[in-house]
Scaffold this motif. Sequence first.
Motif, PDB file in Angstrom:
ATOM      1  N   UNK A 151       1.131  -0.870  -0.235  1.00 32.73           N
ATOM      2  CA  UNK A 151       0.073  -0.165  -0.275  1.00 32.73           C
ATOM      3  C   UNK A 151       0.926   1.137   0.395  1.00 32.73           C
ATOM      4  N   UNK A 152       1.913   1.546   0.751  1.00 35.43           N
ATOM      5  CA  UNK A 152       2.625   2.268   0.852  1.00 35.43           C
ATOM      6  C   UNK A 152       3.475   2.891  -0.318  1.00 35.43           C
ATOM      7  N   UNK A 153       4.108   1.873  -0.550  1.00 41.68           N
ATOM      8  CA  UNK A 153       4.937   1.829  -2.508  1.00 41.68           C
ATOM      9  C   UNK A 153       3.812   2.787  -3.541  1.00 41.68           C
ATOM     10  N   UNK A 154       2.516   2.059  -3.334  1.00 38.72           N
ATOM     11  CA  UNK A 154       1.854   2.133  -4.547  1.00 38.72           C
ATOM     12  C   UNK A 154       1.125   3.923  -4.112  1.00 38.72           C
ATOM     13  N   UNK A 155       1.040   4.144  -2.555  1.00 41.19           N
ATOM     14  CA  UNK A 155       1.339   5.717  -1.906  1.00 41.19           C
ATOM     15  C   UNK A 155       1.964   6.930  -3.017  1.00 41.19           C
ATOM     16  N   UNK A 156       2.962   5.677  -2.434  1.00 40.92           N
ATOM     17  CA  UNK A 156       3.954   6.780  -2.817  1.00 40.92           C
ATOM     18  C   UNK A 156       4.449   7.278  -4.557  1.00 40.92           C
ATOM     19  N   UNK A 157       3.275   6.833  -5.096  1.00 42.18           N
ATOM     20  CA  UNK A 157       3.678   7.435  -6.372  1.00 42.18           C
ATOM     21  C   UNK A 157       2.192   7.919  -6.736  1.00 42.18           C
ATOM     22  N   UNK A 158       1.383   7.906  -6.183  1.00 37.29           N
ATOM     23  CA  UNK A 158       0.442   9.257  -6.148  1.00 37.29           C
ATOM     24  C   UNK A 158       0.910  10.996  -6.032  1.00 37.29           C
ATOM     25  N   UNK A 159      -0.629  11.344  -6.170  1.00 33.72           N
ATOM     26  CA  UNK A 159      -0.053  12.637  -5.670  1.00 33.72           C
ATOM     27  C   UNK A 159      -0.019  13.088  -4.177  1.00 33.72           C
ATOM     28  N   UNK A 160       0.006  14.606  -3.317  1.00 35.06           N
ATOM     29  CA  UNK A 160      -0.219  14.482  -2.225  1.00 35.06           C
ATOM     30  C   UNK A 160      -1.227  14.828  -1.590  1.00 35.06           C
ATOM     31  N   UNK A 161      -2.587  15.137  -2.631  1.00 37.76           N
ATOM     32  CA  UNK A 161      -3.967  15.278  -2.572  1.00 37.76           C
ATOM     33  C   UNK A 161      -4.721  14.322  -2.201  1.00 37.76           C
ATOM     34  N   UNK A 162      -3.953  13.632  -3.624  1.00 36.48           N
ATOM     35  CA  UNK A 162      -4.879  12.270  -3.512  1.00 36.48           C
ATOM     36  C   UNK A 162      -4.791  11.357  -2.048  1.00 36.48           C
ATOM     37  N   UNK A 163      -3.121  11.129  -1.942  1.00 34.17           N
ATOM     38  CA  UNK A 163      -3.018  10.272  -0.980  1.00 34.17           C
ATOM     39  C   UNK A 163      -3.542  11.022   0.476  1.00 34.17           C
ATOM     40  N   UNK A 164      -4.033  12.354   0.496  1.00 29.49           N
ATOM     41  CA  UNK A 164      -4.635  12.459   2.473  1.00 29.49           C
ATOM     42  C   UNK A 164      -5.711  12.484   1.754  1.00 29.49           C
ATOM     43  N   UNK A 165      -6.268  11.946   1.288  1.00 27.88           N
ATOM     44  CA  UNK A 165      -8.082  11.830  -0.036  1.00 27.88           C
ATOM     45  C   UNK A 165      -8.176  10.370   0.962  1.00 27.88           C
ATOM     46  N   UNK A 166      -7.374   9.976   0.021  1.00 30.26           N
ATOM     47  CA  UNK A 166      -7.569   8.040   0.722  1.00 30.26           C
ATOM     48  C   UNK A 166      -7.374   8.187   2.260  1.00 30.26           C
ATOM     49  N   UNK A 167      -6.769   8.534   3.028  1.00 26.56           N
ATOM     50  CA  UNK A 167      -5.785   8.272   4.350  1.00 26.56           C
ATOM     51  C   UNK A 167      -6.906   8.983   5.090  1.00 26.56           C
ATOM     52  N   UNK A 168      -7.928  10.271   4.617  1.00 27.02           N
ATOM     53  CA  UNK A 168      -8.739  10.443   5.403  1.00 27.02           C
ATOM     54  C   UNK A 168     -10.311   8.934   5.145  1.00 27.02           C
ATOM     55  N   UNK A 169     -10.288   8.681   4.197  1.00 27.83           N
ATOM     56  CA  UNK A 169     -11.337   7.954   3.931  1.00 27.83           C
ATOM     57  C   UNK A 169     -11.057   6.407   4.628  1.00 27.83           C
ATOM     58  N   UNK A 170     -10.037   6.285   5.145  1.00 33.71           N
ATOM     59  CA  UNK A 170      -9.834   5.655   5.918  1.00 33.71           C
ATOM     60  C   UNK A 170      -9.781   4.903   7.454  1.00 33.71           C
TER      61      UNK A 170
END
Length: 275
Positions: free
Chosen positions: A96-115
């Motif tokens: 999961x972290x490998x993938x998140x490192x490839x995504x934009x900061x905004x996207x990462x933040x939005x995923x983490x908020x939902x989780x």
Amino acid sequence: ETAKNEHQWGMLLDQLKKEDINAFRTEYLDMHPYDQAQFFQEQGRDERLLIYGYLSPEEVAEIMENIEIEDIEPFFSEMDPRFAAMVFADMSTDDAVDILNELSKDKVASFLTIMENDASDEIKQLLHYEEKTAGSIMTTEFISIFKEQTVKATMAQLKKEGPDAETIYYLYVVDEDKRLVGVLSLRDLIISEEDTLIEEILSEKVVSVSVAEDQEEVAKMMRDYDFLAVPVVDFQDHLLGIITVDDILDVMEEEASDDYSKFAAITDNERPNEN
Ligand code: ATP
Ligand code: MG
């Protein structure tokens, strides 16, 4: 073999189009996750959207774990964000972290908020480790036990935690402060009598790596000791995660191609002098 593949893929596509969910699930989930990923990647967006609808987040997580990191981003972007967050939560934390490192900061933040649960806390923690360190490649799904428990109780624990652990081959023994104090292999466990205490069979000479250790050093260490996994600890010996040999193979490949690029650059520069 290829003929069988084509036939099976044709059938799967047919079931998708006919929206025959049960037939699709039976046929598709019966395939090896790598083959599931191959089929999935060959489909167009419309078919993939159907697939997300027919599978659980856990089942999609398994597919994602079998796709090359560089190719994954578009799939997470086309999923419903809530579904995508659940898929992340079901993946191994290191993947999961490998993938998140490839995504934009905004996207990462939005995923983490939902989780917003244990999974996102662990992932947030892992995202902080510097690139190419042990911390950045470890996973937090390991089995830890206490030296006061019996072999029987440990077997029961393995049954419960085994399905989600990255490996059950090594069991790490920790004290009440989560400090790493010992290790035993699955072999050590199953050859022992049920009422034996873990402290009677553990090995106290545990080799571990620091969370800040360079990944190349970790690779060398695993090669030298022939371990299938190594534990990762912080500066007070608290057990934080493990690195398994399959992730180390990726590191070796990465480091080898880095070295090759450097080598190629040197020989390119030298060429004019040769003529
Ligand atoms: P053997 O090689 O003796 O047949 P095995 O095949 O069951 O053992 P291996 O993976 O080869 O298991 O591990 C050998 C031993 O190394 C096991 O007894 C295990 O407890 C121990 N071991 C595993 N990880 C570590 C570690 N991080 N530090 C020290 N010892 C470890
Ligand atoms: Mg062995």
